[in-house]
Design a protein around this motif. Structure first.
Motif, PDB file in Angstrom:
ATOM      1  N   ASP A  80      15.120   2.994  -3.114  1.00  0.00           N
ATOM      2  CA  ASP A  80      14.047   1.794  -2.842  1.00  0.00           C
ATOM      3  C   ASP A  80      14.524   1.467  -5.193  1.00  0.00           C
ATOM      4  O   ASP A  80      13.868  -0.145  -5.436  1.00  0.00           O
ATOM      5  CB  ASP A  80      12.782   2.090  -2.980  1.00  0.00           C
ATOM      6  CG  ASP A  80      12.473   2.899  -1.423  1.00  0.00           C
ATOM      7  OD1 ASP A  80      12.846   1.514  -0.818  1.00  0.00           O
ATOM      8  OD2 ASP A  80      11.307   3.556  -1.233  1.00  0.00           O
ATOM      9  N   ARG A  83      17.258  -0.801  -5.389  1.00  0.00           N
ATOM     10  CA  ARG A  83      17.517  -1.593  -5.104  1.00  0.00           C
ATOM     11  C   ARG A  83      16.443  -2.687  -6.107  1.00  0.00           C
ATOM     12  O   ARG A  83      16.774  -4.047  -6.544  1.00  0.00           O
ATOM     13  CB  ARG A  83      16.553  -1.784  -3.864  1.00  0.00           C
ATOM     14  CG  ARG A  83      16.601  -2.787  -3.148  1.00  0.00           C
ATOM     15  CD  ARG A  83      15.829  -2.916  -1.524  1.00  0.00           C
ATOM     16  NE  ARG A  83      16.777  -2.000  -0.728  1.00  0.00           N
ATOM     17  CZ  ARG A  83      16.122  -1.377  -0.576  1.00  0.00           C
ATOM     18  NH1 ARG A  83      14.641  -0.232  -1.560  1.00  0.00           N
ATOM     19  NH2 ARG A  83      16.345  -0.312   0.235  1.00  0.00           N
ATOM     20  N   SER A  84      15.431  -1.783  -6.506  1.00  0.00           N
ATOM     21  CA  SER A  84      14.213  -2.751  -7.818  1.00  0.00           C
ATOM     22  C   SER A  84      15.085  -2.781  -9.323  1.00  0.00           C
ATOM     23  O   SER A  84      14.738  -4.422  -9.465  1.00  0.00           O
ATOM     24  CB  SER A  84      13.172  -2.100  -7.533  1.00  0.00           C
ATOM     25  OG  SER A  84      13.316  -0.971  -8.646  1.00  0.00           O
TER      26      SER A  84
END
Length: 88
Positions: A80, A83-84
């Motif tokens: 996560d 991805r950010s």
């Protein structure tokens, strides 16, 4: 460090500059940053940033070297967070 790692370190130094000091002891023995130092040598850099680790016994220096390498092996990607970072 193998050639693949050194090549990657060289590419990172070219792209971002030398952003992390080589950690040495009072006798100029490298405790952390062996790969970056090798990359710098292959790039024929005249100097690299260093930081002297003071106040450690020889046994603590050895433990630091081992911990520094082992802790890096324990890391994992946070999908996560990755991805950010890529989306920014």
């Amino acid at each position: 460090h193998d050639d693949r790692q050194i090549t990657a370190l060289m590419a990172a130094i070219r792209a971002f500059g030398f952003r992390g000091a080589i950690i040495i002891n009072k006798d100029n023995v490298v405790l952390s940053g062996h790969g970056r130092l090798e990359a710098a040598k292959r790039m024929k850099l005249k100097s690299v940033p260093t930081m002297v680790a003071e106040g450690m016994t020889p046994a603590q220096e050895k433990a630091f070297v081992l911990a520094d390498n082992k802790i890096a092996q324990l890391s994992r990607w946070d999908a996560d967070l990755l991805r950010s970072e890529i989306e920014v």
